[in-house]
Design a protein around this motif. Structure first.
Motif, PDB file in Angstrom:
ATOM      1  N   GLY A 223      48.543  39.951  90.360  1.00 10.94           N
ATOM      2  CA  GLY A 223      49.185  41.242  90.982  1.00 10.94           C
ATOM      3  C   GLY A 223      50.506  40.859  91.584  1.00 10.94           C
ATOM      4  O   GLY A 223      51.267  42.106  91.952  1.00 10.94           O
ATOM      5  N   GLY A 224      50.972  39.673  91.623  1.00 10.00           N
ATOM      6  CA  GLY A 224      52.219  39.472  92.063  1.00 10.00           C
ATOM      7  C   GLY A 224      52.832  39.085  93.244  1.00 10.00           C
ATOM      8  O   GLY A 224      53.895  38.452  93.457  1.00 10.00           O
ATOM      9  N   GLN A 225      51.608  38.873  94.156  1.00  7.38           N
ATOM     10  CA  GLN A 225      51.959  38.462  95.505  1.00  7.38           C
ATOM     11  C   GLN A 225      52.327  36.729  95.369  1.00  7.38           C
ATOM     12  O   GLN A 225      51.508  36.072  94.619  1.00  7.38           O
ATOM     13  CB  GLN A 225      50.742  38.283  96.550  1.00  7.38           C
ATOM     14  CG  GLN A 225      50.666  39.765  96.714  1.00  7.38           C
ATOM     15  CD  GLN A 225      49.349  40.167  97.696  1.00  7.38           C
ATOM     16  OE1 GLN A 225      48.414  39.239  97.482  1.00  7.38           O
ATOM     17  NE2 GLN A 225      49.361  41.056  98.720  1.00  7.38           N
ATOM     18  N   VAL A 226      53.307  36.280  96.011  1.00 10.69           N
ATOM     19  CA  VAL A 226      53.608  34.779  96.107  1.00 10.69           C
ATOM     20  C   VAL A 226      53.349  34.130  97.433  1.00 10.69           C
ATOM     21  O   VAL A 226      53.725  34.776  98.341  1.00 10.69           O
ATOM     22  CB  VAL A 226      55.108  34.568  95.608  1.00 10.69           C
ATOM     23  CG1 VAL A 226      55.431  33.188  95.502  1.00 10.69           C
ATOM     24  CG2 VAL A 226      55.384  35.474  94.284  1.00 10.69           C
ATOM     25  N   PHE A 227      52.561  33.093  97.607  1.00 16.37           N
ATOM     26  CA  PHE A 227      52.345  32.373  98.557  1.00 16.37           C
ATOM     27  C   PHE A 227      52.904  31.101  98.656  1.00 16.37           C
ATOM     28  O   PHE A 227      53.021  30.307  97.656  1.00 16.37           O
ATOM     29  CB  PHE A 227      50.634  32.232  98.809  1.00 16.37           C
ATOM     30  CG  PHE A 227      50.045  33.648  99.237  1.00 16.37           C
ATOM     31  CD1 PHE A 227      49.736  34.112 100.463  1.00 16.37           C
ATOM     32  CD2 PHE A 227      49.847  34.527  98.037  1.00 16.37           C
ATOM     33  CE1 PHE A 227      49.118  35.307 100.478  1.00 16.37           C
ATOM     34  CE2 PHE A 227      49.095  35.666  98.192  1.00 16.37           C
ATOM     35  CZ  PHE A 227      48.891  35.978  99.646  1.00 16.37           C
ATOM     36  N   SER A 228      53.328  30.579  99.981  1.00 21.74           N
ATOM     37  CA  SER A 228      53.901  29.201 100.027  1.00 21.74           C
ATOM     38  C   SER A 228      52.759  28.491 101.103  1.00 21.74           C
ATOM     39  O   SER A 228      52.252  29.106 101.963  1.00 21.74           O
ATOM     40  CB  SER A 228      55.294  29.092 100.339  1.00 21.74           C
ATOM     41  OG  SER A 228      55.282  29.735 101.669  1.00 21.74           O
ATOM     42  N   SER A 229      52.737  27.013 101.155  1.00 20.61           N
ATOM     43  CA  SER A 229      51.982  26.419 102.109  1.00 20.61           C
ATOM     44  C   SER A 229      52.990  25.300 102.305  1.00 20.61           C
ATOM     45  O   SER A 229      53.914  24.652 101.854  1.00 20.61           O
ATOM     46  CB  SER A 229      50.789  25.654 101.603  1.00 20.61           C
ATOM     47  OG  SER A 229      51.274  25.122 100.221  1.00 20.61           O
ATOM     48  N   GLU A 230      53.266  25.135 103.646  1.00 22.34           N
ATOM     49  CA  GLU A 230      54.406  24.337 104.669  1.00 22.34           C
ATOM     50  C   GLU A 230      53.998  23.610 105.863  1.00 22.34           C
ATOM     51  O   GLU A 230      53.219  24.120 106.475  1.00 22.34           O
ATOM     52  CB  GLU A 230      55.259  25.680 104.858  1.00 22.34           C
ATOM     53  CG  GLU A 230      56.631  25.004 105.534  1.00 22.34           C
ATOM     54  CD  GLU A 230      57.634  26.232 105.837  1.00 22.34           C
ATOM     55  OE1 GLU A 230      58.476  26.040 106.390  1.00 22.34           O
ATOM     56  OE2 GLU A 230      57.452  27.616 105.218  1.00 22.34           O
ATOM     57  N   HIS A 231      54.384  22.602 105.873  1.00 25.83           N
ATOM     58  CA  HIS A 231      54.168  21.454 106.807  1.00 25.83           C
ATOM     59  C   HIS A 231      54.822  21.925 108.234  1.00 25.83           C
ATOM     60  O   HIS A 231      55.993  22.415 108.004  1.00 25.83           O
ATOM     61  CB  HIS A 231      54.892  20.166 106.569  1.00 25.83           C
ATOM     62  CG  HIS A 231      54.105  19.444 105.726  1.00 25.83           C
ATOM     63  ND1 HIS A 231      54.470  18.285 105.085  1.00 25.83           N
ATOM     64  CD2 HIS A 231      52.908  19.687 105.021  1.00 25.83           C
ATOM     65  CE1 HIS A 231      53.246  17.625 104.403  1.00 25.83           C
ATOM     66  NE2 HIS A 231      52.334  18.561 104.279  1.00 25.83           N
ATOM     67  N   GLY A 232      54.324  22.120 109.293  1.00 24.84           N
ATOM     68  CA  GLY A 232      54.910  22.225 110.377  1.00 24.84           C
ATOM     69  C   GLY A 232      55.351  21.133 111.217  1.00 24.84           C
ATOM     70  O   GLY A 232      54.938  19.786 110.634  1.00 24.84           O
ATOM     71  N   PRO A 233      56.008  20.920 112.521  1.00 21.34           N
ATOM     72  CA  PRO A 233      56.388  19.632 113.012  1.00 21.34           C
ATOM     73  C   PRO A 233      54.852  19.079 113.592  1.00 21.34           C
ATOM     74  O   PRO A 233      54.164  18.687 112.966  1.00 21.34           O
ATOM     75  CB  PRO A 233      57.333  20.032 114.032  1.00 21.34           C
ATOM     76  CG  PRO A 233      57.176  21.603 114.303  1.00 21.34           C
ATOM     77  CD  PRO A 233      56.578  22.211 113.053  1.00 21.34           C
ATOM     78  N   ASP A 234      54.788  19.256 114.863  1.00 22.76           N
ATOM     79  CA  ASP A 234      53.592  18.823 115.620  1.00 22.76           C
ATOM     80  C   ASP A 234      52.519  19.867 115.662  1.00 22.76           C
ATOM     81  O   ASP A 234      51.291  19.637 116.256  1.00 22.76           O
ATOM     82  CB  ASP A 234      53.792  18.027 116.824  1.00 22.76           C
ATOM     83  CG  ASP A 234      54.465  19.018 117.807  1.00 22.76           C
ATOM     84  OD1 ASP A 234      55.046  20.035 117.753  1.00 22.76           O
ATOM     85  OD2 ASP A 234      54.569  18.574 119.106  1.00 22.76           O
ATOM     86  N   VAL A 235      53.108  21.199 115.486  1.00 31.64           N
ATOM     87  CA  VAL A 235      52.342  22.341 115.533  1.00 31.64           C
ATOM     88  C   VAL A 235      52.578  23.140 114.345  1.00 31.64           C
ATOM     89  O   VAL A 235      53.736  23.128 113.516  1.00 31.64           O
ATOM     90  CB  VAL A 235      52.391  23.082 116.697  1.00 31.64           C
ATOM     91  CG1 VAL A 235      51.745  22.391 118.094  1.00 31.64           C
ATOM     92  CG2 VAL A 235      53.721  23.555 117.196  1.00 31.64           C
ATOM     93  N   ASP A 236      51.475  24.159 114.032  1.00 36.83           N
ATOM     94  CA  ASP A 236      51.726  25.302 113.100  1.00 36.83           C
ATOM     95  C   ASP A 236      52.118  24.871 111.551  1.00 36.83           C
ATOM     96  O   ASP A 236      53.267  25.332 111.280  1.00 36.83           O
ATOM     97  CB  ASP A 236      52.934  26.187 113.867  1.00 36.83           C
ATOM     98  CG  ASP A 236      52.417  26.721 115.196  1.00 36.83           C
ATOM     99  OD1 ASP A 236      51.122  26.900 115.163  1.00 36.83           O
ATOM    100  OD2 ASP A 236      53.386  27.322 115.910  1.00 36.83           O
TER     101      ASP A 236
END
Length: 367
Positions: A223-236
């Motif tokens: 359907g075209g949605q694009v997702f990313s996964s990302e490192h936070g610092p000590d949170v989030d």
């Protein structure tokens, strides 16, 4: 290929919900009948996976090696990676197979940059055809190197990059660090309908989104949605739904006024950037060091390094997270989990990244 795989373990899955924090999800129904098969072992920081048309697969190892897994055998690939620098988080990283099934593109650190280079595979020998993108910034320590390519259904290539722990990179559109790029998979130039395609700067023309810290995965949903996964610092740690041209709000330079790399700033700094896009999910504290993302059986599957688990996100049609389940059989059972790619037969392949005797695993079953 199934008949060639060994070490089948049949287990009944259970799930748990992460500790509250960030966008805390509700508890999901327990997965049932998850199977974990060990395909290969004896690997070292296996970083990414690609599937070939004959049912075999390629995988990269961060120390600068590639392996071909075919007919139950693991064979080293003869490949020359020009000027590769293996240090810390850097080395040989992401991999994507081109639709012709003969070419592949890998991402690796050199002493000068992080680059995407395309090769042609002939048996277990790879021959370089071209440098697709050069000049992505690289830290001599290897820190926050990124770098994950993924092909989109329209033939363009998304490339997730890290900010190399340099504070100005995420908000600087002349830099390819701390971005998700979208490029022509044949030329390496910015895709023709990119949000900044009219810019006189070639790097800015490649940018799809900016304001990221250290993106470890990018995946396109049907359907075209694009997702990313990302490192936070000590949170989030964050899962983000990407919108062309959007800012995701990471700015450890505080608008260029702060030297060094101030990691006390918010991952999505809405005070500095009111229009920044908030994450659809964040870990709060503690972080999981989430890594690669893949869609599997309708769920967004994301590996975790520090968290040593697989996280399965149920999304609604708008891309909002409804719940998260964590299968027990992969919860601190294999250590750090890095790669995640959905195979043509619908199974999910993941790798461990512990540094010695790392494994390639195949998952099947209802989730």
């Amino acid at each position: 290929m199934r008949a060639l795989l060994a070490g089948l373990v049949l287990v009944t899955a259970a799930c748990s919900t992460p500790e509250p924090g960030g966008n805390a999800p509700s508890k999901a129904p327990a997965p049932q009948g998850l199977k974990v098969e060990e395909v290969a072992a004896g690997l070292e920081h296996a970083w990414d996976i690609g599937f070939l048309k004959d049912g075999s697969l390629l995988l990269t190892e961060r120390p600068g090696r590639m392996k071909l897994v075919k007919n139950g055998q693991v064979t080293p690939v003869d490949i020359k990676l020009d000027d590769i620098q293996v240090r810390g988080e850097g080395g040989l990283m992401g991999l994507v197979i081109h639709p012709d099934g003969q070419r592949f593109t890998v991402c690796f650190n050199t002493t000068k940059d992080v680059r995407l280079t395309t090769y042609r595979l002939d048996g277990a020998r790879a021959t370089k055809t071209k440098d697709l993108v050069t000049g992505m910034p690289s830290n001599s320590s290897g820190r926050h190197s990124g770098c994950r390519p993924t092909l989109a259904p329209d033939g363009t290539m998304f490339v997730a990059t890290g900010d190399i722990a340099q504070g100005r990179n995420p908000q600087d559109k002349a830099s390819l660090g701390g971005k998700v790029l979208r490029i022509d998979a044949e030329t390496g130039e910015g895709a023709k309908d990119n949000p900044f395609i009219k810019s006189p700067n070639a790097n800015e023309r490649r940018i799809y989104t900016y304001g990221h810290r250290n993106v470890q995965g990018v995946v396109v949903r049907d359907g075209g949605q694009v997702f990313s996964s990302e490192h936070g610092p000590d949170v989030d740690d964050e899962v983000n739904l990407l919108k062309a041209g959007a800012n995701y709000g990471w700015d450890p330079s505080k608008g260029g006024t702060q030297g060094g790399y101030d990691e006390s700033v918010p991952m999505t700094d809405l005070k500095r950037f009111p229009d920044a896009v908030e994450a659809v999910w964040s870990s709060g504290s503690p972080t999981e060091a989430i890594c690669q993302a893949a869609f599997w059986n309708g769920k967004l599957a994301i590996t975790a390094l520090k968290g040593s688990k697989l996280m399965l996100f149920t999304l609604d049609g708008d891309g909002k997270v409804q719940n998260v389940s964590i299968p027990d059989e992969l919860n601190d059972k294999y250590g750090r989990l890095r790669a995640a790619r959905t195979a043509p037969d619908g199974s999910l392949y993941i790798t461990t990244s512990n540094g010695s005797n790392d494994k390639l695993l195949r998952l099947t079953g209802d989730v």
